[in-house]
Write a protein that holds these residues in place. Structure first.
Motif, PDB file in Angstrom:
ATOM      1  N   PHE A  68       0.573 -14.870 -33.174  1.00 34.74           N
ATOM      2  CA  PHE A  68       1.680 -15.054 -34.111  1.00 34.74           C
ATOM      3  C   PHE A  68       2.922 -14.338 -33.609  1.00 34.74           C
ATOM      4  O   PHE A  68       2.836 -13.259 -33.038  1.00 34.74           O
ATOM      5  N   PRO A 173       3.655 -20.259 -34.536  1.00 42.36           N
ATOM      6  CA  PRO A 173       3.045 -19.564 -35.684  1.00 42.36           C
ATOM      7  C   PRO A 173       3.744 -18.233 -35.941  1.00 42.36           C
ATOM      8  O   PRO A 173       4.045 -17.497 -34.998  1.00 42.36           O
ATOM      9  N   SER A 174       4.024 -17.953 -37.206  1.00 43.14           N
ATOM     10  CA  SER A 174       4.666 -16.687 -37.528  1.00 43.14           C
ATOM     11  C   SER A 174       3.811 -15.922 -38.529  1.00 43.14           C
ATOM     12  O   SER A 174       2.959 -16.503 -39.204  1.00 43.14           O
ATOM     13  N   ALA A 175       4.052 -14.637 -38.593  1.00 45.50           N
ATOM     14  CA  ALA A 175       3.300 -13.790 -39.521  1.00 45.50           C
ATOM     15  C   ALA A 175       4.279 -12.905 -40.271  1.00 45.50           C
ATOM     16  O   ALA A 175       5.277 -12.457 -39.718  1.00 45.50           O
ATOM     17  N   TYR A 204       0.874 -20.234 -40.121  1.00 41.71           N
ATOM     18  CA  TYR A 204       1.473 -18.923 -40.399  1.00 41.71           C
ATOM     19  C   TYR A 204       0.480 -18.031 -41.101  1.00 41.71           C
ATOM     20  O   TYR A 204      -0.541 -18.494 -41.630  1.00 41.71           O
TER      21      TYR A 204
END
Lengths: 430, 248
Positions: A68, A173-175, A204
């Motif tokens: 991420f 993808p991010s977190a 995410y």
């Protein structure tokens, strides 16, 4: 041998190294100390595996195997903002407070961004969270950037506040790891309706931690509607401390995400306090939802009620773990826990683990669990009255959920939950 | 009219109905009597379309429409109403909501407009009054915590609202005291009309004192073995099913 793996725990630790100088509170020693300690804890523990008892039924590898990025700080317009549910709402996009999207005027009490108020939160932030015991809470502590900060002063009826968590569409993808602090002073009340959603095509991780403090006689209704995108993960942990005569009323609806963990640690800390933790999990093919509650009866004459209902279709999996710990001092405890699952498909699976630890002798404490399919007699009865099969099934599913939802006394919160349930069924029947 | 010809059916591979021939003309009420295990309830479930009751031969039509190929809800829309021997409890489903959903489903099936909550309430109150039932009944869960008599009255209330062209009453008298029996019978009698017919399935003659049938059929071992007028029921009451069996 100079390959660097940036997925899993290492990936997050690596990002912490890169981000630490930019994270909020970098000039505050106590924040730095909290983050460093959490990083050390997370480095040692890593993501929990199924070998850890509390994670026996939930495999976090879909999360820990992924890489991420931090959420982008500059956002496009790729966020659809739904109509507000009440007069006041705080909007977070990718874990960050967005004042221009929020409506918090004339609340009469303090609501706003945690990041902005950080210098004043020493001793309050982290008062309840236990990163040493929960690696995901350590991860949150290490990387939190923002969160909702609410303080309702003594005796103030705070009305309805909506907390919207949105995720922007992204290729990578991010977190994000928001930390929300809610404090109701003596005799204050608030209805907090929290709804988390995200795009269906973005991967995410939303990893929120709540620290909720309810002083004497305070009443918090906390309705949580989790409708994350189907590729999203939500790993949320709620800590609530309930002082004498106060009531914490939590209802959590899990209707989205590929994988969700809803973990609640509630402590009935003062006499005659009450805790209601109800919830519904509505799962479709490929989804995994885990509700884990840990309830401490740490004072006498307290009441707790838990009713969790899970509806599973396709190849989905539900988990309920509920621990009630009645301390020796907690005489005349009245505890109840019920956990029921309705399997709409032969491929669905539910794991249920109730756990009672009772150290007081004058205690009323009961728990139960049931698993079943739709009742053929009930289905036939409805159809014999002219009701088409689809409608008959939806009537029975709603009836199954009714007992959990009717426990939500706040009308705005209940209406929000009922419409989310109806929306789930419409998609399911389609 | 209901017309059944050569109807055979089995449950879990075991033949229960072994060739039923029966006609109930529009406007008539027929009783089906028989000992336990004769196939009375199976006949009612086969006509209503319950799963697990497999038709192996013959036909059943209502006003010329084939019933056996339809789903249960389609049969209901076509005018079939089964009053259950054991009405099912539906916890979490409000009775008013249930009744309105059913009524509107049937009305849709007939091409009639649906009733809104107010229109429905007005209609339901009128029917409740006729059946000497309390309005509280609408507020409760369907059959939840109802006494045996209340459950049967709730069946009759549904029947009065849905106005079927064929009512099948499956042992509606079981578990009823005499007052409840009279109310239930009055409810059925009130529906009597040239376009309404009923099949009253019962073990005892008692109910037939209040719902006087045009014809009585005796069902034994999956066949109708005797047909007569209302006096046949009294005869059975006096001499029992064994005498019929001996004669057949």
């Amino acid at each position: 041998m100079n390959t660097v793996v940036h997925s899993g725990a290492e990936g997050f630790l690596h990002r912490f190294e890169g981000l630490r100088a930019r994270l909020p509170g970098q000039r505050l020693d106590w924040v730095q100390a909290l983050r460093e300690a959490a990083a050390a804890q997370f480095r040692t523990a890593g993501f929990p595996t199924r070998r850890v008892e509390a994670w026996k039924y939930t495999d976090l590898r879909p999360v820990s195997d992924a890489a991420f990025d931090e959420a982008l700080t500059i956002l496009g317009d790729d966020v659809a903002l739904p109509a507000p549910r009440g007069e006041r709402r705080a909007v977070f996009v990718d874990g960050r407070f967005r004042a221009e999207l929020s409506q918090l005027d004339d609340a009469g009490f303090a609501i706003g961004s945690l990041a902005e108020q950080l210098p004043r939160l020493e001793g309050r932030l982290g008062a309840l969270a236990r990163p040493a015991e929960e690696p995901l809470v350590a991860l949150n502590t290490m990387l939190f950037e923002d969160g909702l900060l609410v303080t309702v002063p003594a005796g103030v009826a705070g009305g309805v506040l909506e907390l919207r968590s949105l995720t922007s569409r992204s290729e990578r993808p991010s977190a994000f790891h928001p930390r929300h602090l809610i404090r109701l002073e003596a005799g204050a009340s608030l209805t907090l309706i929290e709804e988390a959603s995200g795009p269906e095509d973005t991967r995410y991780l939303h990893n929120p931690v709540f620290e909720i403090e309810l002083a004497e006689g305070a009443v918090l209704t906390h309705a949580r509607i989790q409708r994350e995108g189907v590729k999203g993960f939500q790993l949320g942990t709620v800590y609530a401390r309930i002082e004498s005569g106060a009531t914490y009323d939590n209802f959590t609806l899990n209707a989205g995400a590929r994988l969700v963990r809803n973990e609640i640690h509630a402590v009935l800390a003062g006499p005659k306090s009450a805790c209601h933790m109800n919830g519904a999990q509505l799962l479709r093919d490929g989804q995994h939802a885990d509700t884990t509650t840990v309830l401490d009866h740490a004072a006498p004459d307290c009441a707790s009620r838990q009713t969790y209902k899970t509806v599973l279709s396709g190849k989905s999996r539900g988990v309920f773990q509920g621990k009630i710990h009645v301390h020796q001092v907690a005489q005349r405890t009245d505890g109840y826990q019920m956990n029921q699952a309705l399997l709409l498909s032969p491929d669905a699976e539910i794991d249920s683990k109730p756990q009672l630890e009772i150290y007081a002798d004058d205690v009323k404490c009961s728990h139960g669990a049931t698993v079943g399919a739709l009742d053929a007699d009930q289905l036939f009865y409805l159809r014999a009255r002219g009701i088409p099969e689809d409608k008959a099934r939806s009537i029975l599913v709603e009836a199954f959920l009714q007992e959990a939802i009717e426990g939500v006394t706040d009308e705005t919160a209940r209406a929000a939950l009922e419409s989310a349930v109806a929306g789930w069924w419409e998609k399911e029947a389609a | 009219m209901l017309r059944i010809e050569g109807l055979t059916a089995e449950v879990e591979g075991k033949p229960i109905l072994k060739g039923i021939d029966l006609e109930v003309p529009a406007g008539e009420v027929h009783a089906i009597m028989g000992p336990n295990g004769s196939g009375k309830s199976t006949l009612s479930y086969v006509l209503a379309g319950r799963e697990g009751y497999e038709v192996t031969g013959g036909s059943a039509t209502l006003n010329g429409v084939d019933l056996l190929g339809m789903e249960p809800e389609e049969r209901a829309a076509a005018g079939v109403f089964l009053a259950f021997q054991y009405p099912v409890e539906l916890p979490g489903v409000g009775n008013a909501n249930f009744l309105r959903t059913a009524l509107n489903a049937i009305r849709r099936g007939k091409g009639e407009s649906e009733l809104d909550a107010m229109q429905f309430l007005k209609l339901a109150r009128a029917r409740l009054k006729e059946l000497q039932m309390s309005e509280d009944m609408l507020k409760r869960g369907v059959n939840v915590g109802f006494s045996g008599g209340e459950k049967k009255r709730n069946e009759v209330l549904q029947m009065a609202l849905l106005r079927p062209s064929l009512a099948i009453l499956d042992e509606t008298d079981s578990g009823l005291d005499i007052d409840a029996l009279k109310i239930v019978a009055d409810g059925v009698n009130a529906l009597r009309a040239p376009d309404f017919s009923a099949l009253v399935i019962t073990h005892y003659q008692r109910l037939l004192d209040y719902i006087v049938p045009d014809k009585v059929h005796v069902l034994m071992q999956g066949r109708i073995v005797q047909t007569g007028g209302p006096e046949l029921a009294k005869q059975l009451e006096a001499s029992g099913y064994a005498s019929v069996q001996a004669a057949a």
